[in-house]
Enzyme design. Structure first.
Site, PDB file in Angstrom:
ATOM      1  N   CYS A  54      33.692  49.980  41.265  1.00  0.00           N
ATOM      2  CA  CYS A  54      34.775  49.216  40.596  1.00  0.00           C
ATOM      3  C   CYS A  54      34.441  48.825  39.138  1.00  0.00           C
ATOM      4  O   CYS A  54      33.575  48.133  38.818  1.00  0.00           O
ATOM      5  CB  CYS A  54      35.413  48.199  41.236  1.00  0.00           C
ATOM      6  SG  CYS A  54      35.823  48.708  42.942  1.00  0.00           S
TER       7      CYS A  54
ATOM      8  N   GLU B 133      22.964  37.460  46.849  1.00  0.00           N
ATOM      9  CA  GLU B 133      23.834  36.076  46.591  1.00  0.00           C
ATOM     10  C   GLU B 133      24.692  35.759  47.923  1.00  0.00           C
ATOM     11  O   GLU B 133      25.054  36.558  48.124  1.00  0.00           O
ATOM     12  CB  GLU B 133      24.625  36.259  45.429  1.00  0.00           C
ATOM     13  CG  GLU B 133      23.987  36.577  43.807  1.00  0.00           C
ATOM     14  CD  GLU B 133      24.878  36.803  42.901  1.00  0.00           C
ATOM     15  OE1 GLU B 133      26.188  36.619  42.935  1.00  0.00           O
ATOM     16  OE2 GLU B 133      24.689  37.681  41.926  1.00  0.00           O
TER      17      GLU B 133
ATOM     18  N   CYS C   8      30.531  32.950  51.560  1.00  0.00           N
ATOM     19  CA  CYS C   8      30.520  34.420  51.331  1.00  0.00           C
ATOM     20  C   CYS C   8      29.439  34.881  51.116  1.00  0.00           C
ATOM     21  O   CYS C   8      28.425  34.704  50.358  1.00  0.00           O
ATOM     22  CB  CYS C   8      31.323  34.290  49.906  1.00  0.00           C
ATOM     23  SG  CYS C   8      31.490  35.748  49.238  1.00  0.00           S
TER      24      CYS C   8
ATOM     25  N   CYS D 290      31.058  37.120  42.639  1.00  0.00           N
ATOM     26  CA  CYS D 290      29.833  37.829  43.088  1.00  0.00           C
ATOM     27  C   CYS D 290      29.143  38.538  42.120  1.00  0.00           C
ATOM     28  O   CYS D 290      29.717  39.305  41.032  1.00  0.00           O
ATOM     29  CB  CYS D 290      30.134  38.789  44.258  1.00  0.00           C
ATOM     30  SG  CYS D 290      31.218  40.002  44.083  1.00  0.00           S
TER      31      CYS D 290
ATOM     32  N   CYS E 150      25.837  48.130  44.896  1.00  0.00           N
ATOM     33  CA  CYS E 150      26.969  48.722  45.589  1.00  0.00           C
ATOM     34  C   CYS E 150      27.256  50.215  44.711  1.00  0.00           C
ATOM     35  O   CYS E 150      27.046  50.386  43.709  1.00  0.00           O
ATOM     36  CB  CYS E 150      28.235  47.761  45.121  1.00  0.00           C
ATOM     37  SG  CYS E 150      29.790  48.324  45.873  1.00  0.00           S
TER      38      CYS E 150
ATOM     39  N   CYS F 241      33.607  45.011  38.369  1.00  0.00           N
ATOM     40  CA  CYS F 241      32.695  44.123  39.291  1.00  0.00           C
ATOM     41  C   CYS F 241      31.471  44.107  38.987  1.00  0.00           C
ATOM     42  O   CYS F 241      30.776  45.274  38.527  1.00  0.00           O
ATOM     43  CB  CYS F 241      32.907  44.767  40.600  1.00  0.00           C
ATOM     44  SG  CYS F 241      32.035  44.179  41.927  1.00  0.00           S
TER      45      CYS F 241
HETATM   46  N1  SAH Z   1      33.251  45.779  48.429  1.00  0.00           N
HETATM   47  C1  SAH Z   1      34.155  45.013  48.915  1.00  0.00           C
HETATM   48  C2  SAH Z   1      33.528  43.406  48.982  1.00  0.00           C
HETATM   49  C3  SAH Z   1      32.941  43.006  47.916  1.00  0.00           C
HETATM   50  S1  SAH Z   1      33.911  42.372  46.383  1.00  0.00           S
HETATM   51  C4  SAH Z   1      35.446  45.040  48.464  1.00  0.00           C
HETATM   52  O1  SAH Z   1      35.715  45.852  47.179  1.00  0.00           O
HETATM   53  O2  SAH Z   1      36.463  44.323  48.839  1.00  0.00           O
HETATM   54  C5  SAH Z   1      34.872  41.105  46.839  1.00  0.00           C
HETATM   55  C6  SAH Z   1      36.052  40.927  45.976  1.00  0.00           C
HETATM   56  O3  SAH Z   1      35.964  40.635  44.591  1.00  0.00           O
HETATM   57  C7  SAH Z   1      36.940  42.192  45.964  1.00  0.00           C
HETATM   58  O4  SAH Z   1      38.509  42.023  46.213  1.00  0.00           O
HETATM   59  C8  SAH Z   1      36.739  42.608  44.560  1.00  0.00           C
HETATM   60  O5  SAH Z   1      37.625  43.679  44.113  1.00  0.00           O
HETATM   61  C9  SAH Z   1      36.823  41.342  43.931  1.00  0.00           C
HETATM   62  N2  SAH Z   1      36.232  41.484  42.582  1.00  0.00           N
HETATM   63  C10 SAH Z   1      35.128  42.184  42.155  1.00  0.00           C
HETATM   64  N3  SAH Z   1      34.788  41.846  40.781  1.00  0.00           N
HETATM   65  C11 SAH Z   1      35.564  40.905  40.418  1.00  0.00           C
HETATM   66  C12 SAH Z   1      35.947  40.242  39.215  1.00  0.00           C
HETATM   67  N4  SAH Z   1      35.139  40.478  38.026  1.00  0.00           N
HETATM   68  N5  SAH Z   1      37.107  39.387  39.130  1.00  0.00           N
HETATM   69  C13 SAH Z   1      37.729  39.390  40.102  1.00  0.00           C
HETATM   70  N6  SAH Z   1      37.549  39.677  41.378  1.00  0.00           N
HETATM   71  C14 SAH Z   1      36.526  40.670  41.419  1.00  0.00           C
END
Ligand code: SAH
Length: 338
Positions: free
Chosen positions: A117, A93, A106, A330, A113, A120
């Protein structure tokens, strides 16, 4: 013989390859111009080369491309979300956003991944593969082509962990910086905190802004929602961030997604103030996006939390929500497509 992914080659590498196939070096400049300025999608469009040379290029190289599988346009703010099909049938995406200061994209850096987390969507189905430099570049080229908009800012904040695909991401950044119309000062790289790689990146002094996905100020809480914290704890991460600032002069941006009842209370705000006080940094607050598989709810005290941080002397803003009607966060579109 495996053909070479020509869009992933730096100018110097292209020069070498062109010499290797018995052509004169100056041809590399013409070809690089077709690829990265005129952005052709086919060797046959390189009309100042002879038909013979174009055939030769076809024989030794391949020109990667992305297919638009879905395009969602927000009625609220014109944000466009693309689902791009890759050469092997995988999808990633990209999100194109309009800001006052220009257009920002973006982009994704991996298919899936590994980082796990808890909040995510991109990590739920695991990791498939790294993106090639060409596939990161093409998210920009294709989105510009499709939208007719010029992109001024790039954020590596889509699907994947950029520092887990370090070599290809650096190559991509070098390709971007070789273009006259793009400066790495307009690029942000977001990471969950791969400390060793932050030091490597700092040494390169590329000028990119580092965004750290912090989301919790204590190891106990951070390890609960971000498994990477068990490998690199907060104190190691802070040391690396300070080193990055010292080496590059670029202020760190901390991402903090607020989750109802988890990290949005006064105790957390106080701990965050203690952790970051004195650092030249900025805190970006984001109400967590609720994902289908998720257990986390969006916080209702975002503004209150921001005020607490500001009262404590931190520089904090709430990120504007863009593309709310097209689930622009994302990983969700790719998940829906699976
Ligand atoms: N892996 C990298 C970049 C991709 S995630 C990272 O961890 O930074 C991009 C951002 O979106 C990160 O700050 C991540 O923690 C956040 N993110 C992921 N899922 C999310 C969600 N459901 N709500 C809000 N932020 C989210």
């Amino acid at each position: 013989m495996n053909k070479i992914d020509i869009l992933s080659l730096s100018f110097e590498e292209l020069q070498e390859q062109i010499a290797e196939i018995g052509e004169q070096k100056f041809r590399a400049k013409q070809i690089y111009d077709w690829l990265h300025n005129k952005k052709v999608t086919n060797f046959s469009e390189m009309t100042n080369l002879s038909a013979q040379l174009r055939e030769k290029l076809e024989k030794f190289f391949w020109l990667n491309s992305l297919k638009i599988k879905k395009r969602l346009v927000s009625d609220i703010d014109n944000t466009v979300k693309y689902l791009y099909g890759l050469y092997d049938g995988e999808n990633v995406e990209s999100v194109l956003m309009e800001y006052k200061h220009g257009n920002s994209i973006c982009i994704s850096t991996q298919v899936g991944c590994k980082m796990g987390c808890k909040f995510c969507a991109s990590t739920k189905a695991g990791f498939v593969r790294n993106l090639e430099p060409s596939e990161m570049l093409l998210q920009i080229y294709e989105s510009e082509r499709d939208s007719g908009k010029k992109i001024n800012h790039i954020v590596l904040m889509g699907i994947g962990e950029p520092l887990d695909n370090y070599d290809n991401v650096i190559k991509f950044l070098q390709l971007i910086s070789s273009k006259e119309d793009m400066s790495l000062r307009h690029v942000s790289l977001s990471t969950c905190g791969l400390v060793d790689r932050i030091y490597d990146l700092a040494k390169l002094k590329l000028g990119v802004t580092l965004s750290i996905s912090l989301h919790a100020p204590t190891d106990r809480l951070r390890s609960e929602i971000m498994p990477i914290n068990n490998k690199y704890n907060i104190s190691e991460l802070m040391k690396a961030c300070k080193a990055y600032f010292k080496e590059t002069g670029r202020r760190i941006s901390y991402e903090f997604s607020l989750i109802d009842g988890v990290n949005d209370n006064k105790e957390t705000a106080d701990a965050l103030i203690r952790l970051l006080k004195g650092q030249n940094c900025h805190v970006n607050l984001i109400p967590v996006n609720e994902i289908k598989e998720g257990i986390f709810k969006r916080s209702s005290s975002v503004e209150k939390f921001r005020q607490m941080l500001c009262d404590g002397g931190l520089n904090a803003t709430v990120r504007r929500t863009l593309g709310a009607d097209i689930s622009a966060a994302c990983g969700q579109l790719r998940r829906d497509n699976q």
